[in-house]
Design a protein around this motif. Sequence first.
Motif, PDB file in Angstrom:
ATOM      1  N   LEU A 102     144.814 -11.258  50.800  1.00 34.89           N
ATOM      2  CA  LEU A 102     144.313  -9.929  50.450  1.00 34.89           C
ATOM      3  C   LEU A 102     144.443  -8.911  51.574  1.00 34.89           C
ATOM      4  O   LEU A 102     144.937  -7.810  51.367  1.00 34.89           O
ATOM      5  CB  LEU A 102     142.850 -10.013  50.001  1.00 34.89           C
ATOM      6  N   MET A 118     139.808  -5.839  41.598  1.00 35.81           N
ATOM      7  CA  MET A 118     139.110  -5.896  42.890  1.00 35.81           C
ATOM      8  C   MET A 118     137.597  -6.001  42.707  1.00 35.81           C
ATOM      9  O   MET A 118     136.926  -6.679  43.477  1.00 35.81           O
ATOM     10  CB  MET A 118     139.452  -4.666  43.746  1.00 35.81           C
ATOM     11  N   GLU A 119     137.074  -5.343  41.702  1.00 39.17           N
ATOM     12  CA  GLU A 119     135.642  -5.469  41.424  1.00 39.17           C
ATOM     13  C   GLU A 119     135.300  -6.909  41.081  1.00 39.17           C
ATOM     14  O   GLU A 119     134.315  -7.472  41.562  1.00 39.17           O
ATOM     15  CB  GLU A 119     135.226  -4.550  40.251  1.00 39.17           C
ATOM     16  N   PHE A 136     136.959  -9.588  41.907  1.00 34.11           N
ATOM     17  CA  PHE A 136     137.087 -10.399  43.113  1.00 34.11           C
ATOM     18  C   PHE A 136     135.840 -10.251  43.983  1.00 34.11           C
ATOM     19  O   PHE A 136     135.298 -11.238  44.487  1.00 34.11           O
ATOM     20  CB  PHE A 136     138.331  -9.979  43.897  1.00 34.11           C
ATOM     21  N   SER A 137     135.380  -9.034  44.140  1.00 36.23           N
ATOM     22  CA  SER A 137     134.194  -8.777  44.972  1.00 36.23           C
ATOM     23  C   SER A 137     132.983  -9.530  44.454  1.00 36.23           C
ATOM     24  O   SER A 137     132.215 -10.115  45.225  1.00 36.23           O
ATOM     25  CB  SER A 137     133.873  -7.283  44.997  1.00 36.23           C
ATOM     26  N   ARG A 138     132.806  -9.527  43.158  1.00 41.07           N
ATOM     27  CA  ARG A 138     131.659 -10.239  42.588  1.00 41.07           C
ATOM     28  C   ARG A 138     131.753 -11.730  42.880  1.00 41.07           C
ATOM     29  O   ARG A 138     130.763 -12.387  43.195  1.00 41.07           O
ATOM     30  CB  ARG A 138     131.566  -9.980  41.078  1.00 41.07           C
ATOM     31  N   LEU A 196     130.804 -12.391  46.449  1.00 42.81           N
ATOM     32  CA  LEU A 196     129.352 -12.328  46.633  1.00 42.81           C
ATOM     33  C   LEU A 196     128.717 -13.667  46.285  1.00 42.81           C
ATOM     34  O   LEU A 196     127.836 -14.150  46.992  1.00 42.81           O
ATOM     35  CB  LEU A 196     128.752 -11.221  45.766  1.00 42.81           C
ATOM     36  N   GLN A 238     125.243 -19.566  52.200  1.00 42.85           N
ATOM     37  CA  GLN A 238     124.076 -19.190  52.989  1.00 42.85           C
ATOM     38  C   GLN A 238     122.866 -19.979  52.509  1.00 42.85           C
ATOM     39  O   GLN A 238     122.575 -20.018  51.329  1.00 42.85           O
ATOM     40  CB  GLN A 238     123.839 -17.691  52.760  1.00 42.85           C
ATOM     41  N   HIS A 294     120.894 -11.213  52.209  1.00 44.21           N
ATOM     42  CA  HIS A 294     122.328 -11.518  52.203  1.00 44.21           C
ATOM     43  C   HIS A 294     123.231 -10.364  52.617  1.00 44.21           C
ATOM     44  O   HIS A 294     124.438 -10.527  52.739  1.00 44.21           O
ATOM     45  CB  HIS A 294     122.762 -12.091  50.852  1.00 44.21           C
ATOM     46  N   LEU A 342     126.104  -4.423  43.470  1.00 46.54           N
ATOM     47  CA  LEU A 342     127.463  -4.356  42.928  1.00 46.54           C
ATOM     48  C   LEU A 342     127.588  -4.943  41.536  1.00 46.54           C
ATOM     49  O   LEU A 342     128.149  -4.327  40.635  1.00 46.54           O
ATOM     50  CB  LEU A 342     128.445  -5.046  43.869  1.00 46.54           C
ATOM     51  N   ARG A 343     127.069  -6.143  41.350  1.00 46.25           N
ATOM     52  CA  ARG A 343     127.224  -6.796  40.050  1.00 46.25           C
ATOM     53  C   ARG A 343     126.505  -6.012  38.959  1.00 46.25           C
ATOM     54  O   ARG A 343     127.070  -5.744  37.894  1.00 46.25           O
ATOM     55  CB  ARG A 343     126.707  -8.232  40.103  1.00 46.25           C
ATOM     56  N   THR A 363     128.346  -2.522  38.426  1.00 44.10           N
ATOM     57  CA  THR A 363     129.688  -2.552  37.835  1.00 44.10           C
ATOM     58  C   THR A 363     129.700  -3.159  36.436  1.00 44.10           C
ATOM     59  O   THR A 363     130.571  -2.832  35.634  1.00 44.10           O
ATOM     60  CB  THR A 363     130.701  -3.320  38.714  1.00 44.10           C
ATOM     61  N   THR A 364     128.758  -4.045  36.166  1.00 41.22           N
ATOM     62  CA  THR A 364     128.770  -4.671  34.843  1.00 41.22           C
ATOM     63  C   THR A 364     127.629  -4.156  33.963  1.00 41.22           C
ATOM     64  O   THR A 364     127.526  -4.546  32.805  1.00 41.22           O
ATOM     65  CB  THR A 364     128.652  -6.211  34.955  1.00 41.22           C
ATOM     66  N   MET A 378     136.765  -0.638  46.776  1.00 38.26           N
ATOM     67  CA  MET A 378     136.555  -2.049  46.423  1.00 38.26           C
ATOM     68  C   MET A 378     137.438  -2.970  47.269  1.00 38.26           C
ATOM     69  O   MET A 378     137.015  -4.060  47.650  1.00 38.26           O
ATOM     70  CB  MET A 378     136.837  -2.282  44.934  1.00 38.26           C
ATOM     71  N   PHE A 385     135.698  -3.241  50.555  1.00 37.47           N
ATOM     72  CA  PHE A 385     134.529  -4.119  50.430  1.00 37.47           C
ATOM     73  C   PHE A 385     134.960  -5.592  50.397  1.00 37.47           C
ATOM     74  O   PHE A 385     134.381  -6.440  51.068  1.00 37.47           O
ATOM     75  CB  PHE A 385     133.759  -3.768  49.156  1.00 37.47           C
ATOM     76  N   SER A 386     135.997  -5.871  49.631  1.00 40.20           N
ATOM     77  CA  SER A 386     136.483  -7.249  49.518  1.00 40.20           C
ATOM     78  C   SER A 386     136.890  -7.801  50.877  1.00 40.20           C
ATOM     79  O   SER A 386     136.595  -8.950  51.208  1.00 40.20           O
ATOM     80  CB  SER A 386     137.682  -7.325  48.583  1.00 40.20           C
ATOM     81  N   MET A 395     133.857  -8.719  52.794  1.00 40.36           N
ATOM     82  CA  MET A 395     133.225  -9.938  52.286  1.00 40.36           C
ATOM     83  C   MET A 395     133.982 -11.176  52.747  1.00 40.36           C
ATOM     84  O   MET A 395     133.386 -12.208  53.049  1.00 40.36           O
ATOM     85  CB  MET A 395     133.154  -9.908  50.757  1.00 40.36           C
TER      86      MET A 395
END
Lengths: 190, 190
Positions: free
Chosen positions: A81, A128-129, A131-133, A136, A143, B69, B81-82, B85-86, B128, B131-132, B135
Amino acid sequence: MKDQLRAYLDGFLKLEGEAADEIDSKFYTKQYPRSSFLAVEGEITKEVHFLIKGCCRFFHKKNNRAITHWFSFENTFTTSLRSFTTQTPCEEYIQAIEECTVLSLKHQDLMRMYDKHKQWERLGRLVMEDFSRRMLDRVTALQNLTAKQRYIMLLQSEPRIIQRIPLNLVSSYLGISGETLSRVRSEIRI
Amino acid sequence: MKDQLRAYLDGFLKLEGEAADEIDSKFYTKQYPRSSFLAVEGEITKEVHFLIKGCCRFFHKKNNRAITHWFSFENTFTTSLRSFTTQTPCEEYIQAIEECTVLSLKHQDLMRMYDKHKQWERLGRLVMEDFSRRMLDRVTALQNLTAKQRYIMLLQSEPRIIQRIPLNLVSSYLGISGETLSRVRSEIRI
DNA sequence: AGCATTTTTTGATATATGTCAAAAAAATAT
DNA sequence: ATATTTTTTTGACATATATCAAAAAATGCT
């Protein structure tokens, strides 16, 4: 094969007209034998691959050890990426674990598609959104979870990783040693 | 204040014409007192916030414990984000650690801006992508690093987290206990 | 099928980190 | 400024996990 890509993209957005035609004209088939590399450290990643068949492992080297940080399977885009999006030298390796059939797209073609078609621009955003989710989720999994919890979580969320990937790579992905993973698994089987 | 947002967005893409005007017409100022919540579990996140001043902590509850986190600071977009976006119920909390001044944008307005302006669609993609990449770095930092290595890495990559955030929250973010972080720090100071 | 290589398991031991409890220090509110 | 609350530090101990080594099992290759 293109139909498989179309079906995947339809999940985000139905491409129409000329934007849809780009799938036929710009994506091309490639084959990667088992153990071959789709990306290596130091090279600028010029293509993004859509995985039709097979699976890959993403890893980087750290103190002479390979640390696996991601796996990709059928029906996902596979590329480095950072290297691809910024056109800078790659910091990781992508290796075919099984023989892979991919549909590849050149960076410059994608950029032109973004310029030309608002639909592709949107598709890029949505991918990309998505992928970001998923990233996360991965952070949450790494963690504050014990080795056993990580394994159980992976078993539930991504069973195919455990089914198709050698366990020593899975353990690296989970951030635990191969021996610990083996012991965790034997505890759970009882 | 809008200039601060414009400067940030210019780093991705220079908005022009009507697309640029949306900054003036659709973003509005809000103030969040210290310890107040920008998002809570269960509610659908209807806004994205651009942080003008202050910082926030993202956390989720796990066995009655709060696991931090993520942190956000000035000049970043802050939202769940989740959920955003959703448009599904939020699974986390976002809390102001310092008093926060934000520029907010409603989800429906952003969707209209995406529809109306190709430039905004591209901006969304670029944000995005950025952001990716961050992450991905975070995953690498959590995987296969000892407590001390994680702390040192954070010190180098995000010193303001250590400067402005209570250490018990930092330790949770690093996936280690507060006591261990305290000991790691005392070792390093020598 | 048989050989070579890789992967997984098992055991022994060392080490890092978590947990609990309490004191000390710092921050916050009145 | 003082009291209250929160955060950080310290110590003792328990536990999870890593490491090293070697055997066993599985896999890939010709």
